[in-house]
Design a protein around this motif. Structure first.
Motif, PDB file in Angstrom:
ATOM      1  N   ASP A   1     -17.508   0.108   3.805  1.00  0.00           N
ATOM      2  CA  ASP A   1     -16.272   0.576   3.181  1.00  0.00           C
ATOM      3  C   ASP A   1     -16.263   0.337   1.674  1.00  0.00           C
ATOM      4  OD1 ASP A   1     -15.425   1.439   5.600  1.00  0.00           O
ATOM      5  OD2 ASP A   1     -14.097  -0.262   6.003  1.00  0.00           O
TER       6      ASP A   1
ATOM      7  N   ASP B   1     -15.892   3.066  -1.234  1.00  0.00           N
ATOM      8  CA  ASP B   1     -14.640   3.091  -2.003  1.00  0.00           C
ATOM      9  C   ASP B   1     -14.757   2.610  -3.445  1.00  0.00           C
ATOM     10  OD1 ASP B   1     -13.494   3.899   0.372  1.00  0.00           O
ATOM     11  OD2 ASP B   1     -12.741   1.911   0.903  1.00  0.00           O
TER      12      ASP B   1
ATOM     13  N   GLU C   1      -8.576   6.896  -8.155  1.00  0.00           N
ATOM     14  CA  GLU C   1      -8.723   7.729  -6.949  1.00  0.00           C
ATOM     15  C   GLU C   1      -9.068   9.171  -7.330  1.00  0.00           C
ATOM     16  OE1 GLU C   1      -9.650   8.279  -3.671  1.00  0.00           O
ATOM     17  OE2 GLU C   1      -8.703   6.301  -3.714  1.00  0.00           O
TER      18      GLU C   1
END
Lengths: 154, 154, 154, 154, 154, 154, 154, 154
Positions: F43, F47, F55
């Motif tokens: 993860d 990310d 983002e």
């Protein structure tokens, strides 16, 4: 901020005490530089090949043997240096000094040349490959002090 | 597993305290990074050549002398870095910052650029050579924390 | 004696006809140089990524796509050049020009910079990495004519 | 079997016709070698920087400008050579010749040195980096004829 | 201005006619590109080692022999390319394609990846090393046409 | 005789405990190896770009950002390794593992591949570039123990 | 698709006609390869140094002179080759053949070794650095035909 | 002045105690050199591949496996050495010793060869690439003592 550890090779003229001036100046300034140099004892430098690997009747091969034994030191130490300082004096041909400068230049080292202004025209190609051209050893100490610590004497 | 020892060069804008922010942030995060940088005192950086090697009447050569003395530091330190961070501010031309980015890119360094989004179009070629484009120094600390320790703040 | 085949990359400012001046001057002098350059059409250079690989709503990624497609050309052509000429104009930030100069420097290319003397202080680090700093395109032709043929106009 | 195309750079002493001897000897032997050299016109070599880029009142910078313009040629041509021949005469300091030898050595070029035996001791480091040390230009032609065609005169 | 001669290696998927599409598209556009590729006949590629150097009872060594004979071609041709295009299809593991991309990246080649968007997440590290990520062979032709000629279709 | 200090990068499959097996085995054998690896938290690895740099709505750019932040770590650590071990599992496409193998190969690293024999044919090009192909992590420990200490278990 | 131009160096054993077999086989297959080789006349190879540069009373220096003159050819030609083929015969020590293989390996060349299977154990380190180990010259022709054209004889 | 830290690889003949002579001599002289070497246990060196990675019925592949496992050590250690010493004995073919010499030469290492004068003609190409050719291990200690400390025994 960290200043890292600097390694400086001192090539060229071996008949005056310029290396000691730089080393002592750097010590006095607390620079923590690792100084490297060729063997500066003229006789040892001439005799090392014959003394270790056997005497040679022919002077060309005697010199060749010696020059290569010295090259074990000089190439190794130039290769691990950040800065290569080359001093030219007013005597002798000093072709090995100019050779070292060319070698160091092709290896991407930062080069500082020291010589009397009177030699400027003869050394113009060598000076042209340098990042600094100084007249005195004390200027090399100042350059290192600036490059490492940012200190600039008033 | 070991994280090794990271060396990070901080190039570019010298009028704000972004280097300190990164160094302090990295310290607070216990990253153990060795940070390197150019001389960030503007006057020293301008004067070093003339101050050490002799004053020059012609401004071009005065600048040339100084730029090369600074290059002894900048080339040496960029060459020994793993990561090169370059920050562009909104003032001045900062061509030396872009030069450093190009130099670092050709040397295969990992490049992180910091700038305000408004400069994005003008910096697109520089950003295109970077592995990360940040807006704030704190993001560089986070990138280093992630790259070194795998830590990702929530 | 042979003069070999020279390849010269012309980087930087794209709003005046300096490239044509050099190419025509070199042709008039019969230099036989292969000149290379980035894409100098501003709009194409901005749009190429989106036009070929798909439009992007976010300007950062639109620029990023374009900058990388341009880099396919610029890196390839700089890498195969002997000499890299970079011209700086008095408008715009021209960070890509400075980036190219740094990239070329790290790749060991011979660098010639062209700019107005008024830009000298801002370009001192870039000039410091160059083998020649000229003011006019015609001087570049003269340098190439000298470097290739040894010709020096009186 | 193919002999490929050889490129040979002729560096060093510019006051005798040794380059022509080699070029003509190679032509007579049909070697098809591409010979390269520095600009051998002494005055042009001294004046090129000032003549093209503007006169300089200070002799150091005048020389510096010229040396760098010459370096555009010499670095480019040495870099593309297979063999670098360097001749040392008995006059002048010829530091640029020794510099070229060091540069070529670090670039991994095959080096041939030509000099009178009387210079042997002073050139021992340079000779030590060479694959052949000759006394006469005709020997260089013979070496090339052997290296390229395997021909050995009886 | 000259456009030079471009060499492009086409690596990866061998079960569709994408290479022919690119080659024909480039020909139609008159690009004059030299296209190189691995041996794309699956059986020959599997059998070459055993067929030439002797059959092997153990499948590991049979594959090893073949992979190395193929590497004589692939390494040589990638090394002489300016651009390496790697296409990933939706079948098979295609580890050799990803290996080529990594190899080309470390050698400093310009990389273009072609794949269906559905493979994006799995290829993110490979895409991250590329200067362009395309979906269709025709886009590669457009990139080359732009990179070489600056042409951008409307 | 000294054994020096070895640095080993562990690339590839992140869903089993093979890295721990090697690290613990090496510790038990007292090898003193410095082990490096990518971020193995799936993860975080996905990310990191978006979490640190902002983002992204488009998954391609979200992946691109993350892949490049990860590359800061992977390139740096592979570059400083003596040996690169790459493990392929039987799930997922693992293109980044094959990419790392190609990258390491072009950088001249010693490569050890670990995989189940059933994957041999699909991995033949990758295996062909390796100095050892193992099935189990314990064999890597044995190779390192032999390479460093000359110890060979009976 | 283009096959490029291949350059292949044929090193090693000089007492049988294996080079001619390869050259003629390649010609018969229309491969268009440029084949390079050392001087294969044993006497010339021994005498070249003394014959050109002067006789030497000491056999060590006579050999040294000759070996270096030969190195001008061998280093230059290996450096420009894509593939280096080294054949070991069953007589003589052939240390120069093994030296060439090591040199070529460090330069990243594709290596093909030819020897009788009976020499396999003694040559295992050399074979281990090769991409192909053949027994007969005709196999080298087949490898080149495959690598260049993808042709595999049935 | 600092002497730095030297790393010396001892390659070649494994049936006499010459390595120990050098290591003990260097210790007695207080040189502080880090000595590296291949695995000198003949059986381990032959068996390591099969013992760790699985037995092989075919002797060629058994040797191949072993040679490559040994290469993990030898390449890594030669790459980090300043000086590579290679000793040739009067027995066996010792092709791996000559291979190491060629490999080290291409990597730019300083090479010292040790052999009996009777082997001089057969080793002339290897000797020609060396900076020193000695007959006895004690001479290597003397060379290192000179290269590191400038000491020359009377």
């Amino acid at each position: 901020m960290a200043q890292g550890k600097w390694t400086v090779y001192l090539s060229g003229e071996i008949h005056t005490g310029w290396r000691e001036e730089i080393v002592e100046g750097a010590e006095a300034a607390g620079l923590g530089v690792e100084f490297l140099s060729p063997i500066t004892d003229h006789d040892s430098s001439d005799d090392c090949g014959a003394a270790i690997l056997g005497e040679e009747p022919d002077s060309f091969w005697r010199d060749n043997k010696g020059a290569k034994v010295n090259a074990i030191r000089t190439r190794t130490l130039i290769d691990r240096s950040d800065v290569v300082v080359v001093r030219f004096g007013d005597k002798y041909r000093q072709w090995n000094a100019a050779f070292d400068a060319g070698y160091a230049s092709a290896k991407g080292k930062s080069i500082i040349i020291i010589h009397d202004p009177s030699l400027g025209h003869a050394l113009k190609e060598v000076d042209g490959a340098a990042l600094a051209v100084a007249e005195k050893p004390s200027q090399v100490v100042q350059i290192l002090d600036y490059a490492i610590n940012g200190r600039l004497a008033n």
